[in-house]
Design a protein around this motif. Structure first.
Motif, mmCIF file in Angstrom:
data_model
loop_
_atom_site.group_PDB
_atom_site.id
_atom_site.type_symbol
_atom_site.label_atom_id
_atom_site.label_comp_id
_atom_site.label_asym_id
_atom_site.label_seq_id
_atom_site.Cartn_x
_atom_site.Cartn_y
_atom_site.Cartn_z
ATOM 1 N N MET A 198 -3.497 17.281 -23.096
ATOM 2 C CA MET A 198 -3.328 17.850 -21.753
ATOM 3 C C MET A 198 -1.887 17.616 -21.296
ATOM 4 O O MET A 198 -1.325 16.543 -21.518
ATOM 5 C CB MET A 198 -4.306 17.198 -20.768
ATOM 6 N N ASN A 199 -1.283 18.624 -20.673
ATOM 7 C CA ASN A 199 0.066 18.512 -20.148
ATOM 8 C C ASN A 199 0.169 17.347 -19.166
ATOM 9 O O ASN A 199 -0.677 17.165 -18.294
ATOM 10 C CB ASN A 199 0.435 19.831 -19.458
ATOM 11 N N LEU A 200 1.228 16.519 -19.308
ATOM 12 C CA LEU A 200 1.395 15.347 -18.451
ATOM 13 C C LEU A 200 1.467 15.721 -16.980
ATOM 14 O O LEU A 200 0.973 14.989 -16.111
ATOM 15 C CB LEU A 200 2.666 14.595 -18.864
ATOM 16 N N ASN A 201 2.059 16.887 -16.667
ATOM 17 C CA ASN A 201 2.176 17.310 -15.268
ATOM 18 C C ASN A 201 0.810 17.610 -14.660
ATOM 19 O O ASN A 201 0.611 17.413 -13.461
ATOM 20 C CB ASN A 201 3.078 18.542 -15.185
ATOM 21 N N ILE A 202 -0.126 18.081 -15.473
ATOM 22 C CA ILE A 202 -1.487 18.311 -14.984
ATOM 23 C C ILE A 202 -2.159 16.978 -14.661
ATOM 24 O O ILE A 202 -2.875 16.842 -13.667
ATOM 25 C CB ILE A 202 -2.299 19.101 -16.024
ATOM 26 N N ILE A 203 -1.898 15.966 -15.500
ATOM 27 C CA ILE A 203 -2.431 14.624 -15.236
ATOM 28 C C ILE A 203 -1.867 14.088 -13.929
ATOM 29 O O ILE A 203 -2.585 13.471 -13.128
ATOM 30 C CB ILE A 203 -2.103 13.689 -16.406
ATOM 31 N N TYR A 204 -0.571 14.340 -13.685
ATOM 32 C CA TYR A 204 0.028 13.933 -12.403
ATOM 33 C C TYR A 204 -0.724 14.580 -11.231
ATOM 34 O O TYR A 204 -1.059 13.914 -10.240
ATOM 35 C CB TYR A 204 1.493 14.361 -12.339
ATOM 36 N N ALA A 205 -0.970 15.894 -11.323
ATOM 37 C CA ALA A 205 -1.620 16.616 -10.221
ATOM 38 C C ALA A 205 -3.041 16.113 -9.985
ATOM 39 O O ALA A 205 -3.452 15.893 -8.837
ATOM 40 C CB ALA A 205 -1.626 18.116 -10.520
ATOM 41 N N LEU A 206 -3.801 15.928 -11.062
ATOM 42 C CA LEU A 206 -5.175 15.436 -10.916
ATOM 43 C C LEU A 206 -5.186 13.977 -10.456
ATOM 44 O O LEU A 206 -6.072 13.564 -9.691
ATOM 45 C CB LEU A 206 -5.921 15.589 -12.247
ATOM 46 N N GLY A 207 -4.203 13.191 -10.910
ATOM 47 C CA GLY A 207 -4.100 11.808 -10.433
ATOM 48 C C GLY A 207 -3.806 11.744 -8.949
ATOM 49 O O GLY A 207 -4.370 10.916 -8.224
ATOM 50 N N ALA A 208 -2.920 12.633 -8.474
ATOM 51 C CA ALA A 208 -2.624 12.707 -7.040
ATOM 52 C C ALA A 208 -3.879 13.051 -6.249
ATOM 53 O O ALA A 208 -4.160 12.461 -5.198
ATOM 54 C CB ALA A 208 -1.537 13.755 -6.787
ATOM 55 N N ALA A 209 -4.657 14.007 -6.763
ATOM 56 C CA ALA A 209 -5.902 14.406 -6.087
ATOM 57 C C ALA A 209 -6.906 13.266 -6.063
ATOM 58 O O ALA A 209 -7.570 13.028 -5.047
ATOM 59 C CB ALA A 209 -6.496 15.625 -6.786
ATOM 60 N N ALA A 210 -7.027 12.522 -7.183
ATOM 61 C CA ALA A 210 -7.995 11.428 -7.258
ATOM 62 C C ALA A 210 -7.642 10.321 -6.268
ATOM 63 O O ALA A 210 -8.521 9.803 -5.557
ATOM 64 C CB ALA A 210 -8.046 10.873 -8.678
ATOM 65 N N LEU A 211 -6.362 9.952 -6.192
ATOM 66 C CA LEU A 211 -5.950 8.885 -5.278
ATOM 67 C C LEU A 211 -6.125 9.311 -3.819
ATOM 68 O O LEU A 211 -6.603 8.531 -2.984
ATOM 69 C CB LEU A 211 -4.502 8.496 -5.547
ATOM 70 N N PHE A 212 -5.740 10.553 -3.513
ATOM 71 C CA PHE A 212 -5.902 11.019 -2.138
ATOM 72 C C PHE A 212 -7.378 11.151 -1.783
ATOM 73 O O PHE A 212 -7.801 10.769 -0.686
ATOM 74 C CB PHE A 212 -5.188 12.362 -1.960
ATOM 75 N N GLY A 213 -8.160 11.691 -2.718
ATOM 76 C CA GLY A 213 -9.592 11.836 -2.455
ATOM 77 C C GLY A 213 -10.268 10.494 -2.264
ATOM 78 O O GLY A 213 -11.227 10.376 -1.495
ATOM 79 N N ALA A 214 -9.764 9.451 -2.954
ATOM 80 C CA ALA A 214 -10.369 8.117 -2.842
ATOM 81 C C ALA A 214 -10.063 7.444 -1.521
ATOM 82 O O ALA A 214 -10.763 6.505 -1.123
ATOM 83 C CB ALA A 214 -9.873 7.235 -3.987
ATOM 84 N N SER A 215 -9.017 7.897 -0.813
ATOM 85 C CA SER A 215 -8.608 7.196 0.407
ATOM 86 C C SER A 215 -9.691 7.228 1.486
ATOM 87 O O SER A 215 -9.883 6.246 2.207
ATOM 88 C CB SER A 215 -7.305 7.797 0.951
ATOM 89 N N THR A 216 -10.429 8.334 1.586
ATOM 90 C CA THR A 216 -11.480 8.422 2.612
ATOM 91 C C THR A 216 -12.654 7.485 2.322
ATOM 92 O O THR A 216 -13.037 6.688 3.195
ATOM 93 C CB THR A 216 -11.969 9.873 2.767
ATOM 94 N N PRO A 217 -13.268 7.524 1.123
ATOM 95 C CA PRO A 217 -14.348 6.567 0.861
ATOM 96 C C PRO A 217 -13.880 5.107 0.868
ATOM 97 O O PRO A 217 -14.643 4.221 1.250
ATOM 98 C CB PRO A 217 -14.871 6.976 -0.524
ATOM 99 N N LEU A 218 -12.634 4.841 0.480
ATOM 100 C CA LEU A 218 -12.117 3.472 0.534
ATOM 101 C C LEU A 218 -12.002 2.997 1.979
ATOM 102 O O LEU A 218 -12.343 1.853 2.294
ATOM 103 C CB LEU A 218 -10.761 3.389 -0.158
ATOM 104 N N ALA A 219 -11.521 3.887 2.852
ATOM 105 C CA ALA A 219 -11.443 3.542 4.269
ATOM 106 C C ALA A 219 -12.833 3.270 4.833
ATOM 107 O O ALA A 219 -13.050 2.341 5.614
ATOM 108 C CB ALA A 219 -10.755 4.666 5.049
ATOM 109 N N LYS A 220 -13.792 4.079 4.420
ATOM 110 C CA LYS A 220 -15.172 3.884 4.868
ATOM 111 C C LYS A 220 -15.739 2.576 4.328
ATOM 112 O O LYS A 220 -16.436 1.844 5.036
ATOM 113 C CB LYS A 220 -16.033 5.065 4.408
ATOM 114 N N LEU A 221 -15.415 2.267 3.059
ATOM 115 C CA LEU A 221 -15.898 1.035 2.444
ATOM 116 C C LEU A 221 -15.352 -0.192 3.167
ATOM 117 O O LEU A 221 -16.057 -1.193 3.345
ATOM 118 C CB LEU A 221 -15.491 1.000 0.971
#
Length: 346
Positions: free
Chosen positions: A1-24
């Motif tokens: 997989m292209n490294l830049n795609i991993i960057y984009a999905l990693g950015a999405a995963a970290l941002f998406g995690a911020s809401t449940p982490l705040a709730k936790l």
């Protein structure tokens, strides 16, 4: 997989995690103050990382022509966007707001294609539509409800438009130091939103709450934005925005794991649509003969076919390395994305 795609999905995963982490963590703060502290955690954390990396303060490396793009991105994405969203949330049900936030990726792509002339073929459009459809399904309210008028949803839509402008303007400076770009955006957005919240009567929380909030901001807003800028550099705006729009699904998946929330049929349907969209993008292969015009900029690189240049300093042969360099005109053919070296017309 292209490294830049991993960057984009990693950015999405970290941002998406911020809401449940705040709730936790049980954070119970005013929306404006919470946004400000998350951004502030991002800005302060990334600035410290940059100081440690460089062992001292280093210039940004931005050219005079790039500063207006960055200032515009900060104004739209760090100031106007969050304020519009927080105002809209006070007049809109949460489900409606979540549904409308999916407008960001659509508006980002439309601006990239129509205003900034970024190329996209039918496969990319189809993939983006599948990902957005998954996000819409995930955010769709599960019970009938009515919004509180049209002003709130309009404000949320305005926030999405601001972030779409931010994404496209940030692409203009994405060749520069990603830590600096993300850090300065976090500092400005954090200071503006925290100041606004305090003026409206909010009180800073105790350190037991403040510390975890800043850490969540550093990861979910700071590191996420660094990865997003790196993805912009390698993929272009529309493709990065499409991958990043998987954040609601990734956030929901993390909530299921961390908070034990139930797995619904809607979740699996959204996962199928988003997975289909990502797969369509991964199968993209775009190549043709194209012209590289003369270009002068600075970024981290190796001496590949696009970087054949002399050095004005004594070079020890270490790669990758970073310095300002000039590209001479060249014409060739190979598979490519609309990255910082392939922003040509078709």
């Amino acid at each position: 997989m292209n490294l830049n795609i991993i960057y984009a999905l990693g950015a999405a995963a970290l941002f998406g995690a911020s809401t449940p982490l705040a709730k936790l963590l049980g954070l119970n703060l005013s929306p404006i103050l919470l946004a400000g502290l998350l951004y502030l955690g991002s800005g302060v954390g990334l600035t410290l990382v940059r100081l440690i990396r460089d062992r001292r303060w280093q210039p940004s490396g931005l050219t005079a022509s790039e500063w207006p793009w960055l200032i515009g991105a900060i104004a739209f994405g760090g100031v106007l966007g969050p304020v519009a969203l927080m105002f809209g949330l006070t007049l809109t049900f949460g489900a409606t707001a979540s549904l409308m936030l999916n407008l960001e990726s659509v508006l980002t792509a439309l601006l990239a294609w129509m205003v900034f002339k970024e190329y996209a073929d039918r496969r990319i459009v189809a993939g983006m539509l599948a990902i957005v459809a998954g996000g819409l399904l995930l955010a769709w309210p599960q019970s009938a409800s009515q919004t509180q008028g049209w002003i709130g949803p309009l404000a949320v839509a305005l926030a999405c438009a601001c972030w779409a402008v931010d994404n496209n303007l940030t692409r203009k400076v994405s060749a520069s130091d990603a830590l600096f770009i993300a850090g300065i955006k976090g500092l400005v957005a954090g200071l503006v939103n925290c100041s606004l919240a305090l003026l409206l009567g909010a009180k800073l929380p105790q350190f037991s709450v403040l510390g975890p909030t800043l850490i969540v901001g550093f990861l979910g807003y700071g590191i996420s934005l660094v990865l997003f800028v790196l993805a912009l550099r390698g993929l272009g705006t529309a493709r990065t925005g499409a991958y990043f729009s998987t954040a609601p699904f990734l956030g929901a998946a993390i909530a299921i794991v961390l908070l034990g929330e139930p797995v619904t049929l809607t979740f699996w349907a959204a996962a199928l649509l988003m997975g289909l969209g990502v797969w369509i993008h991964l199968k993209e292969s775009h190549g043709h003969e194209h012209q590289h015009d003369a270009l002068k900029h600075g970024h981290r690189h190796v001496h590949d076919e696009h970087h054949q240049h002399e050095h004005s300093f004594e070079w020890d042969g270490t790669e990758p390395h970073s310095h300002e360099h000039e590209h001479t005109p060249m014409r060739h053919s190979h598979a490519h994305f609309p990255d910082i070296h392939h922003r040509h017309r078709h």
